[in-house]
Design a protein around this motif. Sequence first.
Motif, PDB file in Angstrom:
ATOM      1  N   SER A 168     -18.001 -23.288  -1.900  1.00 36.03           N
ATOM      2  CA  SER A 168     -16.675 -23.848  -1.652  1.00 36.03           C
ATOM      3  C   SER A 168     -16.066 -23.301  -0.366  1.00 36.03           C
ATOM      4  O   SER A 168     -15.106 -23.868   0.158  1.00 36.03           O
ATOM      5  CB  SER A 168     -15.736 -23.554  -2.830  1.00 36.03           C
ATOM      6  N   LEU A 304      -9.103 -30.373   1.490  1.00 38.47           N
ATOM      7  CA  LEU A 304      -8.307 -29.465   0.654  1.00 38.47           C
ATOM      8  C   LEU A 304      -8.348 -29.939  -0.793  1.00 38.47           C
ATOM      9  O   LEU A 304      -8.509 -29.133  -1.720  1.00 38.47           O
ATOM     10  CB  LEU A 304      -6.874 -29.410   1.168  1.00 38.47           C
ATOM     11  N   CYS A 305      -8.206 -31.243  -0.995  1.00 41.33           N
ATOM     12  CA  CYS A 305      -8.291 -31.796  -2.346  1.00 41.33           C
ATOM     13  C   CYS A 305      -9.695 -31.605  -2.926  1.00 41.33           C
ATOM     14  O   CYS A 305      -9.850 -31.310  -4.116  1.00 41.33           O
ATOM     15  CB  CYS A 305      -7.929 -33.274  -2.327  1.00 41.33           C
ATOM     16  N   THR A 308     -10.064 -27.974  -4.006  1.00 44.99           N
ATOM     17  CA  THR A 308      -9.314 -27.730  -5.240  1.00 44.99           C
ATOM     18  C   THR A 308     -10.035 -28.305  -6.445  1.00 44.99           C
ATOM     19  O   THR A 308     -10.151 -27.654  -7.495  1.00 44.99           O
ATOM     20  CB  THR A 308      -7.904 -28.352  -5.135  1.00 44.99           C
ATOM     21  N   ILE A 312     -11.670 -26.561  -9.955  1.00 41.80           N
ATOM     22  CA  ILE A 312     -11.271 -27.020 -11.291  1.00 41.80           C
ATOM     23  C   ILE A 312     -12.482 -27.465 -12.107  1.00 41.80           C
ATOM     24  O   ILE A 312     -12.577 -27.195 -13.314  1.00 41.80           O
ATOM     25  CB  ILE A 312     -10.256 -28.180 -11.174  1.00 41.80           C
ATOM     26  N   THR A 370     -12.547 -36.566  -2.002  1.00 42.61           N
ATOM     27  CA  THR A 370     -12.268 -35.734  -3.176  1.00 42.61           C
ATOM     28  C   THR A 370     -13.235 -36.047  -4.311  1.00 42.61           C
ATOM     29  O   THR A 370     -13.778 -35.136  -4.945  1.00 42.61           O
ATOM     30  CB  THR A 370     -10.820 -35.950  -3.637  1.00 42.61           C
TER      31      THR A 370
END
Length: 500
Positions: A168, A304-305, A308, A312, A370
């Motif tokens: 990541s 960025l999405c 994230t 998750i 994303t």
Amino acid sequence: MVSDRRSSFVSNSKFKGKMFGHRYLQCLLLFTGFLLIFALRVNISIAIVAMMDNKAANPDFPEYAWSEQIKSYILSSLFCGFILLLIPAGGWARRLGGRIFMLISISLNSVLALLTPLSVSIGGWPLLCALRFTQGLLQGLTLPAVATILAKWAPVEERSAMQTFIYSGAQLGIVVMLAASGKLCSSRWGWPSTFYLPGALGLIWSVFWYIFGASTPRDCKRISEEERNMIEKSLGHDKKAVNEKHPVPWKRIFTSKPFLVTFVNNCASDWCFWTLLTQIPSYIKSVLGKDINSNALISALPYLCMFTLSIILCPVGTWLEKSKRLNPTVSRKIFNTIGLWGPAVSLICLGYLRQDQGDLAIGLLTATITLSAHVNFGFMVNHLDLAPNLAGTLLGITNCFSNMTGIIAPVVVGYVVTETTNIHQWRIIFFLSAGITFVGNLFFLIFGTAKVQRWNEPPREVTPIEQLEQLVDSLGEPDKAAEAPDEEDDKKSAVEQSAV
């Protein structure tokens, strides 16, 4: 076997009480290393926009009148070098250790980044292409090096979490560089600062890696004996096993349907990923009409999405596997379908938008990138499913060829999009990417599997006693002699799969 490793890990309660082991320091260093490598890789995506139209950013620095074809050559030059060393670097890292290759890759990449503005002023775009090619050549060492280090440092119980965290760093590096590039280009330091900043940080990282980095726990002088023993017991090997060479069954790998399907999906995903990564800044500027500051921030938003969502999805994917709610093969196909067909749908929708629908276009671009985070739990982890002992080699092979899309995709865009403001030409690019990802996942749904392949294990030498027993069995039961090897292989495969 796996349950024994886990029990040995849990039973070490004395070490378990410690909050921070040295393996986590290695993990943090590799995470920041990945961040810097990708920052050094994508900085050109924003910088080249300012270099070709510096009046919009900072008129105090030189501007270059390059065509879209030359621009595509510059953007793809790094990938030309990157793919050359991916496969051999895996063998080098196994013999010499991953630490030295990480140090060489990032330190020399940083030096070349610091020399980039001077190189452009001296030799123009040809010298810039040569410099980016060399950077790509050095970056080809990183992925095999990280895989080799992770294989020695990550306990079985922590492997997926550590791998997800380290990789990541690539997405965060894209976010940080794209978000900062706009401000840097319009600052008093101009577009050269997009090369100076990551270059300087890379040299600082190299100092820390030289001091604290290690290829294996046995090479680390600062690790406690408790932690080293815990890691080695979890991985199920001693010093002899660590140095054991695993012959690569090249023929069986390249004739394996499950591997070839993973290979195709890697290429399809990378085509979409690198097309958008290298071309989003130009699309936003030319079609949506955003300035350089908005361009950089908007370009960073999808990644960025994606970063994230990756964090998750990690516990979600782990929970699904541990709870046995989904068969591993079914789980891989579900995640892979979301990660490839989801972006295909959003790209098709993007192709039909008008120029005045900028906000919706940005939303679809964000959704496209994303959703692609799901492939980390699809074909990406399939390398480990098919052959745990050869996962690094498989990853090197697929990445070597899939990253050729980083060369081809920008060139294709350069020839198709001759007028950057022409939305119909961009529509062709979006439809092409959607079609490639659709076909890739279709093959995965049909032929994909999470079962361990027979060629995962090295060939075992038959002892003289076993040869004598096989001879006696064949003489005693001549009718079954021809079937014995196949039955023996099936028994071995079943035992090996249950052990893994």
